[in-house]
Enzyme design. Structure first.
Site, PDB file in Angstrom:
ATOM      1  N   SER A   1      54.342  62.892  17.342  1.00 38.08           N
ATOM      2  CA  SER A   1      54.328  61.996  18.499  1.00 38.08           C
ATOM      3  C   SER A   1      54.862  60.600  18.214  1.00 38.08           C
ATOM      4  O   SER A   1      55.335  59.937  19.123  1.00 38.08           O
ATOM      5  CB  SER A   1      52.909  61.904  19.060  1.00 38.08           C
ATOM      6  OG  SER A   1      51.989  61.585  18.043  1.00 38.08           O
TER       7      SER A   1
ATOM      8  N   HIS B   1      53.951  67.461  22.470  1.00 39.83           N
ATOM      9  CA  HIS B   1      55.236  66.837  22.815  1.00 39.83           C
ATOM     10  C   HIS B   1      56.381  67.844  22.848  1.00 39.83           C
ATOM     11  O   HIS B   1      57.530  67.461  23.051  1.00 39.83           O
ATOM     12  CB  HIS B   1      55.561  65.708  21.834  1.00 39.83           C
ATOM     13  CG  HIS B   1      54.783  64.467  22.113  1.00 39.83           C
ATOM     14  ND1 HIS B   1      55.108  63.592  23.122  1.00 39.83           N
ATOM     15  CD2 HIS B   1      53.678  63.965  21.523  1.00 39.83           C
ATOM     16  CE1 HIS B   1      54.248  62.596  23.133  1.00 39.83           C
ATOM     17  NE2 HIS B   1      53.362  62.791  22.178  1.00 39.83           N
TER      18      HIS B   1
ATOM     19  N   LYS C   1      51.637  65.698  29.570  1.00 40.18           N
ATOM     20  CA  LYS C   1      52.892  65.026  29.239  1.00 40.18           C
ATOM     21  C   LYS C   1      54.010  65.569  30.133  1.00 40.18           C
ATOM     22  O   LYS C   1      54.067  65.204  31.286  1.00 40.18           O
ATOM     23  CB  LYS C   1      53.136  65.142  27.741  1.00 40.18           C
ATOM     24  CG  LYS C   1      52.138  64.224  27.021  1.00 40.18           C
ATOM     25  CD  LYS C   1      52.075  64.346  25.536  1.00 40.18           C
ATOM     26  CE  LYS C   1      51.075  63.302  25.021  1.00 40.18           C
ATOM     27  NZ  LYS C   1      50.484  63.655  23.744  1.00 40.18           N
TER      28      LYS C   1
HETATM   29  C1  LIG Z   1      49.058  63.369  23.424  1.00 39.61           C
HETATM   30  C2  LIG Z   1      48.746  64.319  22.346  1.00 39.61           C
HETATM   31  C3  LIG Z   1      47.581  65.088  22.402  1.00 39.61           C
HETATM   32  C4  LIG Z   1      46.559  64.889  23.472  1.00 39.61           C
HETATM   33  O1  LIG Z   1      46.972  65.367  24.698  1.00 39.61           O
HETATM   34  P1  LIG Z   1      46.212  64.881  26.021  1.00 39.61           P
HETATM   35  O2  LIG Z   1      46.459  65.973  26.974  1.00 39.61           O
HETATM   36  O3  LIG Z   1      46.834  63.573  26.407  1.00 39.61           O
HETATM   37  O4  LIG Z   1      44.775  64.733  25.668  1.00 39.61           O
HETATM   38  C5  LIG Z   1      47.373  66.022  21.411  1.00 39.61           C
HETATM   39  N1  LIG Z   1      48.252  66.189  20.405  1.00 39.61           N
HETATM   40  C6  LIG Z   1      49.375  65.459  20.307  1.00 39.61           C
HETATM   41  C7  LIG Z   1      50.322  65.686  19.181  1.00 39.61           C
HETATM   42  C8  LIG Z   1      49.653  64.483  21.283  1.00 39.61           C
HETATM   43  O5  LIG Z   1      50.751  63.746  21.178  1.00 39.61           O
END
Ligand SMILES: *Cc1c(COP(=O)(O)O)cnc(C)c1O
Length: 394
Positions: A182, A210, A241
């Protein structure tokens, strides 16, 4: 009176002195390529809204339709009376999309990771984890109380070395990695990791937060991207996302998902998604299925933006995806750079320790499918101008 929480105020003061204190910025519009933030119109390179679905009319409409039919809330956790036919339909839809037997949806990607790892492992087990894995994986590992063995970033032979050392140990072994990292935007060497997991009989788990909606056919993720179907036991994805709404999902075998229904604590002890969320997610998968050109545009925007940044002389690290960090070094500089960019009309987040290692602070940018090339060119122009002024670029 003595304030027992005074130490928190002292810490905040220290952050302010160090230039790493961050005020929350407020959006006064929907999340869009150009958003209104703190009363200012800015090009938004700070969201994870890869496909522009967060504010898509079809998602908004689906959310309203589901709300009218099912109400605003569900009234219970999934295992009591909080499972609606809508929830089951979404899980079936995602399982089919991911080409797996079954899927369970959690309240967020965070709870999906933390709830899954902690449910399936015990203190006598072992976790082999990439050093840049997401905080929700790390928390899940800690909650499981299994032994954690961290391997250097993207180093599959180091992961093999760890598993080799553990061969005589009893206990289960879990090899776990982000699909797309990320903060750096690079991709896990999943084919090599899968081979290592198979060699040592380890459980293979990937967090595709992601990569969902970004990599693979129609955004099916890293497993599809590398054509490793059937060889990754646990795939986590997010609905927060690219999918544009909120939630996390876990995919795998029917029995594995059944087990999570019985043991994953966020599933058992926290209320299910409101109908609006589920309805909007269903609409998002419909769009991802029918409009693959969105992902194509995401990638062409990414290539254009990265090339322009590199031509301007920026260090964009190891990124291979729409996440492009602009490396600056010190956290204080990253935050100053981000604030100066904002004043010039560009919203991009400064990120420093502890989110990234000391000395590797950056401004992180994420382009989306809905940015125009003109907006991206203007963003690069602002970045270069401000960076030269601040001596980030010579
Ligand atoms: C954003 C993210 C999460 C968490 O996802 P949410 O749905 O926002 O709780 C988990 N793992 C990674 C690698 C992320 O970037």
């Amino acid at each position: 009176m003595n304030n027992p929480l005074a130490y928190l105020s002292e810490q905040i003061e220290a952050w302010k002195q160090a230039g790493t204190y961050q005020r929350l910025r407020e959006l006064e519009s929907a999340c869009a390529p150009v958003s209104i933030v703190d009363h200012k119109e800015v090009i938004n390179l700070a969201s994870n809204n890869y496909l522009g679905l967060a504010n898509h009319p079809k998602l908004v409409e689906a959310a309203i339709d589901a709300t009218r039919k099912y109400g605003a809330g569900t009234g219970a956790v999934r295992t009591i009376s909080g499972t609606m036919d809508l929830h089951m339909e979404l899980e079936r839809r995602i399982a089919a999309f991911k080409n797996v037997e079954a899927c369970v949806v959690f309240q967020s990607g965070f709870t999906a990771n933390a709830g899954t790892v902690s449910a399936i492992l015990s203190p006598e087990d072992h976790i082999i984890s990439d050093e840049l894995n997401h905080a929700s994986i790390i928390d899940g590992c800690r909650l499981s109380r299994a032994r954690i063995h961290v391997f250097p970033h993207r180093d599959a032979s180091a992961a093999a070395g760890k598993l080799d050392e553990l061969q005589s140990e009893s206990g289960r072994k879990l090899l776990i990695t982000d699909g797309v990292f990320s903060m750096d935007g690079d991709i896990a060497p999943l084919a090599q990791l899968v081979e290592v997991a198979e060699r040592y009989g380890a459980i293979m788990m990937i967090d595709d937060a992601h990569a969902s909606g970004v990599l693979g056919r129609n955004g099916r993720g890293t497993v599809d991207h590398f054509n490793l179907h059937g060889r990754v036991h646990i795939q986590v994805g997010t609905l927060s996302k690219a999918v544009g709404v909120l939630g996390g999902y876990v995919c795998g075998s029917r029995d594995f998902i059944d087990y999570l229904y019985h043991r994953a604590r966020p599933f058992l002890f926290s209320t299910s998604h409101p109908p609006a969320v589920v309805g909007a997610c269903m609409a998002a998968f419909e769009i991802m299925q029918n409009e693959p050109e969105r992902i194509a545009t995401l990638w062409s925007n990414t290539a254009h933006f990265k090339k322009s940044l590199q031509q301007s002389g920026f260090n964009t690290g190891a990124s291979e995806t729409p996440i492009t960090p602009i490396m600056v070094g010190e956290a204080k500089v990253a935050h100053q750079f981000s604030r100066a960019l904002f004043e010039e009309g560009l919203f991009a987040t400064g990120i420093g320790y502890p989110t990234v290692p000391q000395g590797k602070a950056r401004v992180r940018t994420i382009v989306t499918a809905t940015h125009t090339v003109e907006q991206l060119d203007r963003a690069v122009e602002i970045l270069a101008r401000v960076a030269r002024r601040m001596n980030i670029l010579s």
